[in-house]
Write a protein that holds these residues in place. Structure first.
Motif, short mmCIF file in Angstrom:
data_model
loop_
_atom_site.label_atom_id
_atom_site.label_comp_id
_atom_site.label_asym_id
_atom_site.label_seq_id
_atom_site.Cartn_x
_atom_site.Cartn_y
_atom_site.Cartn_z
N ILE A 226 3.73 0.48 10.23
CA ILE A 226 3.32 1.07 8.95
C ILE A 226 3.29 -0.02 7.88
CG2 ILE A 226 3.88 2.82 7.18
CD1 ILE A 226 3.13 4.05 9.90
N ALA A 227 4.27 -0.90 7.92
CA ALA A 227 4.30 -2.00 6.95
C ALA A 227 3.03 -2.84 7.06
CB ALA A 227 5.54 -2.87 7.17
N GLU A 228 2.58 -3.04 8.30
CA GLU A 228 1.36 -3.84 8.50
C GLU A 228 0.15 -3.20 7.86
OE1 GLU A 228 1.72 -4.35 12.74
OE2 GLU A 228 3.16 -5.98 12.42
N ALA A 229 0.15 -1.87 7.78
CA ALA A 229 -1.00 -1.17 7.20
C ALA A 229 -0.91 -1.07 5.68
CB ALA A 229 -1.11 0.22 7.81
N THR A 230 0.27 -1.42 5.14
CA THR A 230 0.47 -1.17 3.71
C THR A 230 0.85 -2.42 2.92
OG1 THR A 230 2.77 -0.64 4.21
CG2 THR A 230 1.23 1.22 4.04
N GLY A 231 1.12 -3.50 3.61
CA GLY A 231 1.55 -4.71 2.91
C GLY A 231 3.03 -4.75 2.61
N ALA A 232 3.79 -3.80 3.16
CA ALA A 232 5.24 -3.81 2.96
C ALA A 232 5.91 -4.83 3.89
CB ALA A 232 5.80 -2.41 3.23
N ASP A 233 7.18 -5.11 3.62
CA ASP A 233 7.93 -6.06 4.45
C ASP A 233 9.05 -5.32 5.18
OD1 ASP A 233 9.76 -7.94 5.47
OD2 ASP A 233 9.12 -9.44 3.99
N VAL A 234 8.93 -5.21 6.50
CA VAL A 234 9.87 -4.40 7.28
C VAL A 234 11.28 -4.99 7.27
CG1 VAL A 234 9.51 -5.47 9.55
CG2 VAL A 234 10.10 -3.05 9.42
N THR A 235 11.42 -6.29 7.08
CA THR A 235 12.78 -6.86 7.09
C THR A 235 13.53 -6.45 5.81
OG1 THR A 235 12.09 -8.97 6.10
CG2 THR A 235 12.07 -8.84 8.49
N GLU A 236 12.80 -6.41 4.70
CA GLU A 236 13.45 -5.95 3.45
C GLU A 236 13.75 -4.47 3.53
OE1 GLU A 236 11.04 -7.33 0.16
OE2 GLU A 236 11.24 -9.42 0.84
N LEU A 237 12.82 -3.75 4.15
CA LEU A 237 13.03 -2.31 4.34
C LEU A 237 14.30 -2.07 5.19
CD1 LEU A 237 10.37 0.30 5.13
CD2 LEU A 237 12.23 0.08 6.74
N ALA A 238 14.43 -2.85 6.28
CA ALA A 238 15.60 -2.68 7.16
C ALA A 238 16.89 -2.99 6.40
CB ALA A 238 15.48 -3.59 8.38
N ASP A 239 16.87 -4.07 5.60
CA ASP A 239 18.07 -4.38 4.80
C ASP A 239 18.40 -3.21 3.89
OD1 ASP A 239 18.15 -6.88 5.91
OD2 ASP A 239 17.22 -7.91 4.20
N ALA A 240 17.38 -2.70 3.23
CA ALA A 240 17.62 -1.66 2.22
C ALA A 240 18.11 -0.36 2.85
CB ALA A 240 16.34 -1.41 1.41
N ILE A 241 17.49 0.08 3.95
CA ILE A 241 18.00 1.33 4.56
C ILE A 241 19.33 1.08 5.28
CG2 ILE A 241 15.71 2.45 4.77
CD1 ILE A 241 15.77 1.93 7.77
N GLY A 242 19.53 -0.16 5.73
CA GLY A 242 20.76 -0.49 6.45
C GLY A 242 22.01 -0.41 5.59
N TYR A 243 21.86 -0.52 4.28
CA TYR A 243 23.03 -0.39 3.39
C TYR A 243 23.58 1.03 3.39
CZ TYR A 243 22.35 -5.07 1.52
OH TYR A 243 22.24 -6.42 1.41
N ASP A 244 22.77 1.98 3.79
CA ASP A 244 23.26 3.35 3.94
C ASP A 244 24.15 3.35 5.19
OD1 ASP A 244 23.62 6.03 4.65
OD2 ASP A 244 21.67 6.61 3.83
#
Ligand code: UGA
Length: 436
Positions: A226-244
């Motif tokens: 999904i990140a590839e289709a939107t320009g998002a960065d999955v590693t930052e996403l993983a860090d951010a959700i991982g804090y939960d």
């Protein structure tokens, strides 16, 4: 306690040595003479940090021996079964040939009161079947799944997160659980959770744990798509959700996905078993996890092809890594090696390096070129592909240094382990997996 361990592969060899290191008198048994010869000399037949030390200590102390002779199991109070359960040829189910052969060969040597502790990963329902045969000798079967990770196998065996014992109902089961508590006395004394349950639950704990881990990895890799289709960065996403804390950052490492001798075959065997039980629907999602996982290998190849302008034909591609993960020489279903083979198939001149896995990789895929030295591998390469995140490649490889060796400036980071900004600043076209 006297202990036998049948099967001396990644699981059994470590288990035998670990049991000796906590004070038991152990005999490891395997049909492979070469393996037994190496182990008897205190040599590990595969790369596993910490294993050579406890093998040497065990064999020198006299507490640990190895043999191909199954009759050496006679007299042990506990017999661990640690043979492999590979994927069946031509199907997804687990091949139980080695488990059945191990039990058959052990039966004549069992005595009344012995414990047979199954550690191999088996389809749920297997233990109940084996138990009937074992109990005819007066011995008791316990299902005691193993949760070790390659690379941390010694530590995981001596100091596990939890211990699980699937036992039959009644006094025999209770006695068997008590004996296992004695076997694992140091871990039990530390307060390690010791779960006593039935066979089916014990078998399921193992496969569901691996299914969950595989799902976690595929989940983050689906987010990478999904990140590839939107320009998002999955590693930052993983860090951010991982804090939960409910989610957690572990096993959210995105990239070319999972491989090895366990997760891929275990989720397939689990799905096959669920079908047999008429519950295929319940874990149908595992097919999807498998498919996401395999797609990421395609994606890595695509990134290399695109990075090199649409074709890899005749280009030198330096592939960093062959093992299915760092700290291991295991190349069974290695995503790293698969990417290398696919690039080779597209006509690239693929040169593979790995700190530990070259010999195993060469045996499996002799068509590839292997070079032990990292910098030699990189020399004159048109593209660099990181597929196993060893520290040698991830932390200890400065882009400025690599620039002095290579021909091209294309780097594909199949494990999202490199510092993208640093590589770009050094003039490289950096392509991550699910990163802009
Ligand atoms: C796995 C389980 O983690 C162990 O608990 C289990 O005992 C073992 O299988 C088994 O059934 O014997 P292992 O195969 O040694 O252990 O390797 P993992 O550390 O789980 O890694 C599996 C694969 O997933 C590797 O290819 C790794 O690169 C990949 N992975 C792991 C990711 O792609 N992302 C992650 O975040 C973590």
């Amino acid at each position: 306690m006297r202990v036998s361990v049948i099967g001396c592969g990644y699981l059994g060899a470590v288990h035998a040595a670990a049991m000796a290191s906590i004070g038991h008198e152990v005999v490891g048994i395997d049909v492979d003479q070469r393996k037994i010869d190496a182990l008897s000399k205190g040599e590990a037949p595969f790369f596993e940090p910490g294993l050579p030390e406890i093998l040497t200590e065990g064999t020198q102390s006299g507490r640990l021996s190895f043999t191909t002779d199954i009759s050496a199991a006679a007299g042990a109070a506990v017999h661990f079964i640690g043979v492999g359960t590979p994927q069946q040829a031509g199907g997804y189910a687990a091949d139980l040939t080695y488990v059945n052969a191990a039990i058959d060969s052990l039966l004549p040597h069992l005595r009344e009161g012995d414990i047979v502790a199954g550690k191999s990963t088996v389809p749920v329902g297997t233990a109940a079947e084996l138990a009937t045969r074992v109990s005819e000798t007066g011995a008791t079967l316990v299902w005691n799944p193993e949760f070790l990770r390659e690379g941390w196998a010694v530590q995981d065996t001596i100091d596990p997160d939890r211990l699980v014992a699937g036992v039959p109902e009644g006094p025999d089961g209770e006695r068997a659980a008590d004996i296992l508590r004695e076997v694992y006395a140091p871990a039990v004394a530390k307060g390690t959770p010791f779960i006593v349950t039935d066979y089916a639950t014990a078998e399921l704990v193992k496969v569901s744990a691996n299914a969950f881990l595989a799902t976690k990895i595929s989940f983050i890799n689906a987010m990478a798509e999904i990140a590839e289709a939107t320009g998002a960065d999955v590693t930052e996403l993983a860090d951010a959700i991982g804090y939960d804390a409910r989610i957690g950052r572990k096993f959210l490492g995105s990239g070319i996905g999972f491989g090895g001798g366990c997760l891929p075959k275990d989720i397939r065997a689990f799905a096959a078993r669920a079908e047999e039980l008429g519950r295929g629907e319940s874990i149908k999602f595992l097919h999807e996890m498998d498919a996401i996982n395999m797609r990421r290998r395609d994606r890595a190849v695509e990134l290399v092809v695109n990075g090199l302008g649409g074709s890899v034909f005749g280009k030198k591609v330096a592939v960093l890594g062959a093992a299915f993960k760092p700290h291991s020489d295991d190349v069974r279903d290695s995503p790293a090696l698969d990417v290398a083979v696919r690039l080779n198939g597209l006509g690239a001149n693929v040169v593979v390096t790995d700190p530990q896995a070259i010999d195993n990789a060469r045996r499996l895929h002799p068509q590839l070129t292997y070079v032990a030295d990292r910098d030699e591998t990189l020399r004159d390469a048109d593209a660099v592909v990181l597929v196993t995140e060893w520290d040698e490649y991830r932390r200890e490889m400065a882009p400025e240094h690599v620039s002095t060796l290579t021909h091209g400036r294309v780097v594909v980071d199949g494990r999202n382990g490199l510092d993208a900004a640093a590589w770009r600043a050094a003039g490289w076209s950096y392509y991550g997996m699910g990163r802009p």
